[in-house]
Write a protein that holds these residues in place. Structure first.
Motif, PDB file in Angstrom:
ATOM      1  N   THR A 102      15.630   9.870   1.305  1.00 25.96           N
ATOM      2  CA  THR A 102      14.726   8.581   1.201  1.00 25.96           C
ATOM      3  C   THR A 102      13.856   8.332   0.004  1.00 25.96           C
ATOM      4  O   THR A 102      13.306   9.480  -0.304  1.00 25.96           O
ATOM      5  CB  THR A 102      14.349   8.052   2.561  1.00 25.96           C
ATOM      6  N   ALA A 103      13.371   7.193  -0.308  1.00 25.89           N
ATOM      7  CA  ALA A 103      12.434   6.945  -1.104  1.00 25.89           C
ATOM      8  C   ALA A 103      11.793   5.491  -0.949  1.00 25.89           C
ATOM      9  O   ALA A 103      12.687   4.589  -0.752  1.00 25.89           O
ATOM     10  CB  ALA A 103      12.942   7.074  -2.478  1.00 25.89           C
ATOM     11  N   GLY A 104      10.509   5.700  -0.724  1.00 20.18           N
ATOM     12  CA  GLY A 104       9.760   4.244  -0.534  1.00 20.18           C
ATOM     13  C   GLY A 104       8.544   4.318  -1.164  1.00 20.18           C
ATOM     14  O   GLY A 104       7.991   5.491  -1.480  1.00 20.18           O
ATOM     15  N   LEU A 105       8.050   3.225  -1.915  1.00 24.11           N
ATOM     16  CA  LEU A 105       7.014   2.928  -2.619  1.00 24.11           C
ATOM     17  C   LEU A 105       5.752   3.019  -1.616  1.00 24.11           C
ATOM     18  O   LEU A 105       5.476   1.991  -1.048  1.00 24.11           O
ATOM     19  CB  LEU A 105       7.082   1.960  -3.686  1.00 24.11           C
ATOM     20  N   GLN A 106       4.977   4.150  -1.693  1.00 25.12           N
ATOM     21  CA  GLN A 106       3.961   3.975  -0.753  1.00 25.12           C
ATOM     22  C   GLN A 106       2.561   3.309  -1.336  1.00 25.12           C
ATOM     23  O   GLN A 106       1.901   2.719  -0.724  1.00 25.12           O
ATOM     24  CB  GLN A 106       3.488   5.586  -0.464  1.00 25.12           C
ATOM     25  N   GLN A 107       2.470   3.520  -2.764  1.00 23.08           N
ATOM     26  CA  GLN A 107       1.247   2.972  -3.456  1.00 23.08           C
ATOM     27  C   GLN A 107       1.580   2.847  -5.038  1.00 23.08           C
ATOM     28  O   GLN A 107       2.020   3.938  -5.568  1.00 23.08           O
ATOM     29  CB  GLN A 107      -0.045   3.805  -3.429  1.00 23.08           C
ATOM     30  N   CYS A 108       1.221   1.770  -5.469  1.00 21.84           N
ATOM     31  CA  CYS A 108       1.116   1.456  -6.835  1.00 21.84           C
ATOM     32  C   CYS A 108       0.038   1.019  -7.467  1.00 21.84           C
ATOM     33  O   CYS A 108      -0.788   0.134  -7.072  1.00 21.84           O
ATOM     34  CB  CYS A 108       2.661   0.516  -7.136  1.00 21.84           C
TER      35      CYS A 108
END
Length: 137
Positions: free
Chosen positions: A76-82
């Motif tokens: 999995t991959a999800g954007l935690q903080q940008c």
């Protein structure tokens, strides 16, 4: 949360048929690359159109259970903080719903031509901000 399937092959394992620890990093990289591609932001296009590449700045890996030869995994991959010039991904590797590895991966946005920090283009930054995962308590 975005995910891709991957199978464990002989080349991914050590002599005991267990996934070699460094191979998990490759699995995580593939998921981040496919996450970008699924959003219309292939890495080669980012390099050509925006002089932008991503480089891993830091990783935190928590190895919970081993993966073995022939296992079918979900990565999995999800954007935690940008932020303007960096992105933090929350990632995991699962087998049949069981988490084998959890990871936090910080990548820096760099100019492809000079390999120095570079802010994300405004449209990409806004797109990424909209995809941030809700904060975990």
């Amino acid at each position: 949360m975005f995910s891709i399937p991957t199978r464990v092959y002989w080349e991914d394992t050590d002599a005991g048929g267990v996934v070699y620890h460094a191979q998990y990093v490759a699995f995580l990289e593939r998921a981040r690359t496919e996450w970008l591609r699924a959003g219309g932001h292939g890495q080669e296009l980012l390099r050509q159109d925006h002089d932008l590449v991503f480089a891993v700045r830091a990783m935190r890996l928590d190895f919970l259970r081993p993966a073995r030869l022939d296992d079918l995994l979900q990565v999995t991959a999800g954007l935690q903080q940008c932020k303007r010039a960096s992105v933090v991904f929350a990632q995991s590797i699962l087998r049949n719903g069981e988490i084998l590895l959890s990871a936090e991966v910080k990548v820096a946005a760099l100019s492809a031509s000079v390999f120095k920090p570079k802010p994300l283009p405004d449209a990409l930054y806004e797109s990424f901000k909209q995809q941030e995962l809700p904060a975990q308590p």
